[in-house]
Design an enzyme around this catalytic site. Structure first.
Site, PDB file in Angstrom:
ATOM      1  N   GLU A 168      -5.068  -4.973  10.944  1.00  0.00           N
ATOM      2  CA  GLU A 168      -4.057  -3.925  11.106  1.00  0.00           C
ATOM      3  C   GLU A 168      -4.309  -3.177  12.413  1.00  0.00           C
ATOM      4  OE1 GLU A 168      -2.214  -2.738   7.140  1.00  0.00           O
ATOM      5  OE2 GLU A 168      -4.009  -1.527   7.343  1.00  0.00           O
ATOM      6  N   ASN A 176       0.871  -1.183   0.000  1.00  0.00           N
ATOM      7  CA  ASN A 176       0.000   0.000   0.000  1.00  0.00           C
ATOM      8  C   ASN A 176       0.908   1.233   0.000  1.00  0.00           C
ATOM      9  OD1 ASN A 176      -1.756   2.085   0.586  1.00  0.00           O
ATOM     10  ND2 ASN A 176      -2.260   1.355   2.653  1.00  0.00           N
ATOM     11  N   HIS A 234      -9.367   1.038   5.351  1.00  0.00           N
ATOM     12  CA  HIS A 234      -8.062   1.310   5.968  1.00  0.00           C
ATOM     13  C   HIS A 234      -8.250   2.304   7.114  1.00  0.00           C
ATOM     14  CE1 HIS A 234      -3.994   2.678   6.620  1.00  0.00           C
ATOM     15  NE2 HIS A 234      -3.604   1.550   6.064  1.00  0.00           N
ATOM     16  N   GLY A 255       2.698   2.391  10.695  1.00  0.00           N
ATOM     17  CA  GLY A 255       3.620   3.495  10.478  1.00  0.00           C
ATOM     18  C   GLY A 255       4.343   3.947  11.732  1.00  0.00           C
ATOM     19  N   GLY A 270       2.877  -1.105   4.251  1.00  0.00           N
ATOM     20  CA  GLY A 270       2.902   0.316   3.925  1.00  0.00           C
ATOM     21  C   GLY A 270       4.321   0.774   3.617  1.00  0.00           C
ATOM     22  N   GLY A 271       4.956   1.403   4.592  1.00  0.00           N
ATOM     23  CA  GLY A 271       6.278   2.012   4.391  1.00  0.00           C
ATOM     24  C   GLY A 271       7.282   1.108   3.693  1.00  0.00           C
TER      25      GLY A 271
END
Ligand code: PGA
Length: 252
Positions: free
Chosen positions: A169, A9, A96, A175, A235-236
């Site tokens: 999540e 993502n 999300h 993050g 993510g990251g």
């Protein structure tokens, strides 16, 4: 056996050039990677570029969100499921936590997006997960159940999971560099599967449940080794080809 899935993502990151470099790095590194299915979810405006770049590869494409309305119409600024499918997406992320907390996506809106994705032939990736204070207050299961039930209690909701992916999540891990321990994640994944099994055992056994929240190359393998964790929503670490590839390999 459930096939592992690793989905990147990208959130609101990148440029056309960085997107091209990232995709080409992932493409190259994926050759010979057997087992996991790998998907990338770039920002809407880069979807068509990425679609062209991954043509003929095993990489899949997903949108990060979609409009809850089905069909076309006067919805300035929105992107429909049909449009996502039209540019080559096979997945769409819904619910999300950033959409829930920053853009007001309610459980009801998330459910509408979920079914809108399926109507367009996309596989929704339904995100569920608790805030830090909810975990500390021991409300994790209640929150996850509420997020799940928004879909499960709709007509056809349970059967719809045969064509969906769930991503657990924990919001406090997104993050932040904090990751749920494999045991913490496994406990919630097992809870999710059990809740679905109360309705339909076969669907529960087949549905892929991804873990998301600060998955990195150095913690992916131990998370993915857990019985009910079928891959990750990243993510990251999906913004850097080598790191993302290492995570994909850990799912193999
Ligand atoms: P993160 O994001 O890997 O950067 O924690 C995960 C997500 O938001 O899906």
């Amino acid at each position: 056996m459930r096939q592992p899935l690793v989905a990147g993502n990208w959130k609101m990151h990148g440029t056309r050039i960085s997107a091209r470099d990232l995709v080409s790095g992932v493409r190259q590194g994926l050759e010979g990677l057997g087992k996991p299915r790998v998907a990338m979810c770039p920002p809407f405006v880069y979807l068509a570029d990425v679609a062209a770049q991954i043509q003929g590869t095993a990489l899949a494409l997903g949108g990060q969100d979609l409009c809850p309305e089905v069909g076309s119409g006067a919805h300035t600024g929105e992107i429909s499921g049909a449009m996502l499918a039209d540019v080559g997406c096979s997945y769409a992320i819904v619910g999300h936590s950033e959409r829930r907390s920053l853009y007001g996506d309610s459980d009801e809106v998330v459910a509408r997006k979920y079914f809108a994705a399926q109507q367009a032939g996309l596989t929704p990736i339904l995100c569920v997960g608790e805030l830090l204070e909810e975990r500390e207050g021991e409300h994790t299961e209640a929150v996850v159940a509420r997020h799940l039930d928004a879909v499960l209690t709709q007509p056809g909701g349970v059967a719809s999971l045969a064509k969906a992916v769930i991503a657990y999540e924990p919001v406090w891990a997104i993050g932040t560099g904090l990751t749920a321990t494999p045991a913490q994640a496994q406990a919630v994944h097992a809870f999710i599967r059990k809740r679905i099994a109360q309705h339909d055992q076969a669907v529960a056994e087949r549905v892929q449940i991804l873990y998301g929240g600060s998955v990195k190359a150095n913690n992916a393998a131990e998370l993915f080794a857990m019985q009910d964790i079928d891959g990750g929503l990243i993510g990251g670490a999906s913004l850097e080809a080598e790191q993302f590839l290492a995570i994909c390999r850990a799912a193999g």
